[in-house]
Design a protein around this motif. Structure first.
Motif, PDB file in Angstrom:
ATOM      1  N   GLY A  28     -12.200  19.523 -65.638  1.00  0.00           N
ATOM      2  CA  GLY A  28     -13.110  18.450 -65.245  1.00  0.00           C
ATOM      3  C   GLY A  28     -13.847  17.775 -66.375  1.00  0.00           C
ATOM      4  N   LYS A  32     -10.166  14.756 -67.720  1.00  0.00           N
ATOM      5  CA  LYS A  32     -10.552  13.992 -66.530  1.00  0.00           C
ATOM      6  C   LYS A  32     -10.989  12.591 -66.923  1.00  0.00           C
ATOM      7  N   GLY A  38      -7.716  15.632 -64.445  1.00  0.00           N
ATOM      8  CA  GLY A  38      -8.811  15.917 -63.527  1.00  0.00           C
ATOM      9  C   GLY A  38      -8.305  16.201 -62.127  1.00  0.00           C
ATOM     10  N   ASP A  39      -9.216  16.316 -61.168  1.00  0.00           N
ATOM     11  CA  ASP A  39      -8.824  16.670 -59.800  1.00  0.00           C
ATOM     12  C   ASP A  39      -7.868  15.653 -59.176  1.00  0.00           C
ATOM     13  N   THR A  66      -9.295  22.757 -59.811  1.00  0.00           N
ATOM     14  CA  THR A  66      -9.839  22.109 -61.007  1.00  0.00           C
ATOM     15  C   THR A  66     -11.144  22.798 -61.363  1.00  0.00           C
ATOM     16  N   GLU A  68     -14.477  23.270 -64.199  1.00  0.00           N
ATOM     17  CA  GLU A  68     -15.311  22.368 -64.995  1.00  0.00           C
ATOM     18  C   GLU A  68     -14.776  22.211 -66.413  1.00  0.00           C
TER      19      GLU A  68
END
Length: 222
Positions: A28, A32, A38-39, A66, A68
């Motif tokens: 993340g 990201k 990222g997600d 995902t 951090e």
């Protein structure tokens, strides 16, 4: 930030050949921001893998997660909760994140879905520019905040080389001449005298050529 790009889908499929249950892990933070891992990107790749497996009538389960930051052990521990039952982890982080996963889970294969490219800045939406090579001895104070190591094609400390024209580097394309930028910047700041003295050749011992580097903050260690 660390900038990366997703590997070609065919290469990812090849890495996963023979695998039945994949835990696809995104990050993340850096990847990201550069729209790589990222997600949302995890969800896209997971869908592609499922669709491709379905068309090939191959059994493949893909689960998504995902965290951090994949480069910090406290966040990587979240993967342990979801890992049981999976025969492989595919990382969508940078190379540091993938290696952290491999270190944390030594009994499970960890495969990269991302090619780490450079340390860069977001110059404008969708455009990332390499700005730092992490050489370990920053010279930005001398050169007006513009790095000749990463932004000059020849990494010159006593430029310009004389091959640029119209502010563009002789390597071609639309590559700006870093030394043109350095001189313009120092002139504007009234610091052009910075260039009167010859700069000694770079001491590369602080760069990665001596093997993996380590930073120890004793005040933060238990």
């Amino acid at each position: 930030m660390i900038v990366g790009e997703r590997k070609p889908f065919g290469e990812i499929q090849g890495l996963l050949e023979g695998r039945n249950r994949v835990l696809l892990v995104g990050c993340g933070t850096c990847v990201k921001v550069c729209f790589t891992g990222g997600d949302k990107e995890v969800a896209v790749l997971a869908s592609q893998l499922r669709l491709s497996a379905g068309k090939a009538k191959r059994k493949l389960a893909v689960d998504e997660l995902t965290v951090e930051r994949q480069c910090e052990i406290e966040f990587v521990d979240e993967v342990a909760k979801q890992l049981p039952g999976h025969d492989v982890i595919m990382s969508m982080a940078c190379g540091a994140g993938a290696q952290m996963l491999a270190s944390r889970f030594p009994d499970v294969p960890v495969l990269p879905a991302v090619n780490t490219t450079f340390l860069g800045v977001l110059e404008k939406q969708g455009l990332f520019l390499e700005s730092c090579q992490g050489c370990g001895a920053c010279v930005l104070g001398t050169f007006g905040g513009i790095c000749p190591v990463s932004r000059c094609a020849k990494s010159l400390f006593n430029g310009p080389c004389g091959g640029s024209q119209g502010g563009k580097c002789e390597v071609g394309g639309d590559v700006p001449c870093a030394w043109h930028q350095i001189i313009e910047r120092l002139t504007k700041l009234g610091q052009l005298d910075n260039l009167k003295a010859a700069v000694a050749p770079k001491d590369w011992r602080s760069a990665r050529h001596g093997g993996p580097r380590k930073l120890v903050r004793e005040e933060n260690m238990p």
